[in-house]
Design a protein around this motif. Structure first.
Motif, PDB file in Angstrom:
ATOM      1  N   PRO A   1       0.826  -1.220   0.000  1.00  0.00           N
ATOM      2  CA  PRO A   1       0.000   0.000   0.000  1.00  0.00           C
ATOM      3  C   PRO A   1       0.858   1.268   0.000  1.00  0.00           C
ATOM      4  O   PRO A   1       2.005   1.227   0.435  1.00  0.00           O
ATOM      5  CB  PRO A   1      -0.770  -0.109   1.317  1.00  0.00           C
ATOM      6  N   ASN A   2       0.304   2.359  -0.448  1.00  0.00           N
ATOM      7  CA  ASN A   2       1.006   3.649  -0.381  1.00  0.00           C
ATOM      8  C   ASN A   2       1.113   4.138   1.065  1.00  0.00           C
ATOM      9  O   ASN A   2       2.061   4.808   1.430  1.00  0.00           O
ATOM     10  CB  ASN A   2       0.277   4.714  -1.208  1.00  0.00           C
TER      11      ASN A   2
ATOM     12  N   ARG B   1       0.092   3.003   5.331  1.00  0.00           N
ATOM     13  CA  ARG B   1      -0.420   2.066   6.333  1.00  0.00           C
ATOM     14  C   ARG B   1      -0.821   2.876   7.555  1.00  0.00           C
ATOM     15  O   ARG B   1      -0.001   3.624   8.096  1.00  0.00           O
ATOM     16  CB  ARG B   1       0.688   1.106   6.801  1.00  0.00           C
TER      17      ARG B   1
ATOM     18  N   ILE C   1      -5.035  -6.716   2.094  1.00  0.00           N
ATOM     19  CA  ILE C   1      -4.054  -6.534   1.018  1.00  0.00           C
ATOM     20  C   ILE C   1      -4.541  -7.189  -0.270  1.00  0.00           C
ATOM     21  O   ILE C   1      -4.464  -6.591  -1.342  1.00  0.00           O
ATOM     22  CB  ILE C   1      -2.687  -7.103   1.454  1.00  0.00           C
TER      23      ILE C   1
ATOM     24  N   ASP D   1      -8.424  -5.071  -1.210  1.00  0.00           N
ATOM     25  CA  ASP D   1      -8.443  -3.604  -1.283  1.00  0.00           C
ATOM     26  C   ASP D   1      -7.167  -3.024  -1.900  1.00  0.00           C
ATOM     27  O   ASP D   1      -7.227  -2.202  -2.819  1.00  0.00           O
ATOM     28  CB  ASP D   1      -8.655  -3.026   0.131  1.00  0.00           C
ATOM     29  N   VAL D   2      -6.026  -3.455  -1.379  1.00  0.00           N
ATOM     30  CA  VAL D   2      -4.751  -2.893  -1.843  1.00  0.00           C
ATOM     31  C   VAL D   2      -4.431  -3.384  -3.258  1.00  0.00           C
ATOM     32  O   VAL D   2      -4.112  -2.587  -4.146  1.00  0.00           O
ATOM     33  CB  VAL D   2      -3.605  -3.241  -0.859  1.00  0.00           C
TER      34      VAL D   2
ATOM     35  N   ASN E   1      -4.221  -0.888  -6.377  1.00  0.00           N
ATOM     36  CA  ASN E   1      -2.934  -0.733  -7.058  1.00  0.00           C
ATOM     37  C   ASN E   1      -3.015  -1.128  -8.531  1.00  0.00           C
ATOM     38  O   ASN E   1      -2.341  -0.544  -9.369  1.00  0.00           O
ATOM     39  CB  ASN E   1      -1.854  -1.571  -6.359  1.00  0.00           C
TER      40      ASN E   1
ATOM     41  N   THR F   1      -3.368   3.805  -2.428  1.00  0.00           N
ATOM     42  CA  THR F   1      -3.911   2.751  -1.549  1.00  0.00           C
ATOM     43  C   THR F   1      -3.523   2.966  -0.088  1.00  0.00           C
ATOM     44  O   THR F   1      -2.370   3.233   0.234  1.00  0.00           O
ATOM     45  CB  THR F   1      -3.445   1.356  -2.015  1.00  0.00           C
TER      46      THR F   1
ATOM     47  N   LEU G   1      -3.875   1.079   3.586  1.00  0.00           N
ATOM     48  CA  LEU G   1      -4.214  -0.129   4.348  1.00  0.00           C
ATOM     49  C   LEU G   1      -4.405   0.242   5.815  1.00  0.00           C
ATOM     50  O   LEU G   1      -3.553   0.902   6.404  1.00  0.00           O
ATOM     51  CB  LEU G   1      -3.084  -1.159   4.221  1.00  0.00           C
TER      52      LEU G   1
END
Ligand SMILES: [Mg+2]
Length: 164
Positions: A7-8, A10, A119, A122-123, A127, A133, A135
Motif C-alpha cells: 500500500p502507499n 499504512r 491486502i 483492497d490494496v 494498485n 492505496t 491499508l
C-alpha cells in the motif's frame, strides 16, 4: 506483482487519514471498504464518530464511495444512513467495481484513494488501477466489544451524575 501488494500508506484506522495530505497529492475521491474498515464484520451500527468522519470529508470536498465484497442486505442500511453510494458483491480485487465507483464520482484513477483492511482485495485491486492505496488495521470484534462496554459504563456513570 509483489509491488502491487504494497500500500502507499499504512494507518491504524480510518480516523488517521489526513485529508489535507490527500488533497496535497491530488486526491478528490475516497473509495472505502466496509467490513473491518468502517465497522466490525458483524456490526452495522453507525456510531457518531463514523458519521462525523464522512461528514468532515464531504465538507472538505471529497467524494466518497463504499465498495464492498459483502451483500447489500448487510450493508445497505449503513450506506443509506451515511448517505454514501455503494457497490455490493464487488469481487475485489477485480477492477470492475472500482472502475464503476471512479466513473460515478466523475474522477480519474489518480484522483482516487482506496481504503481497506485487506491486502489481497483492497490494496491489490486499488494498485492494479493506479489508485492511492491505504491499508488500515482491521477493526477487531474484541476491541469493539470493549469500546461498547466502556461506552455503556460511561452512560451509566454520566446518568448517575446527572440524577445526583
Ligand atoms: Mg474489509
Amino acid at each position: 506483482m509483489r509491488e502491487l501488494l504494497v500500500p502507499n500508506q499504512r494507518l491504524n484506522n480510518i480516523f488517521e487519514i489526513d485529508a489535507d495530505y490527500l488533497k496535497s497529492i491530488g486526491i478528490k475521491g475516497i473509495v472505502t471498504d466496509m467490513d473491518n474498515t468502517l465497522v466490525p464484520w458483524s456490526d452495522r451500527t453507525v456510531y457518531p464518530k463514523l458519521a462525523e468522519w464522512f461528514v468532515n470529508l464531504k465538507n472538505k470536498g471529497f467524494k466518497l464511495y463504499i465498495v464492498s465484497n459483502n451483500s447489500c442486505d448487510r450493508g445497505a442500511m449503513l450506506a443509506q444512513e451515511l448517505d454514501i453510494p455503494a457497490i455490493w458483491y464487488a469481487v475485489k480485487p477485480r477492477r470492475k467495481a472500482f472502475r464503476k465507483a471512479i466513473s460515478d464520482m466523475q474522477l480519474l484513477p489518480e484522483e482516487v484513494a482506496v481504503v481497506g483492511d485487506q491486502i489481497l482485495t483492497d490494496v491489490l485491486g486499488g494498485n492494479r488501477l493506479g489508485l492511492h492505496t491505504i491499508l488500515v488495521t482491521p477493526i477487531s470484534e474484541k476491541e469493539f466489544f470493549w469500546t461498547k462496554l466502556t461506552r455503556q459504563l460511561e452512560r451509566i456513570v454520566v446518568g448517575k451524575q446527572n440524577s445526583e
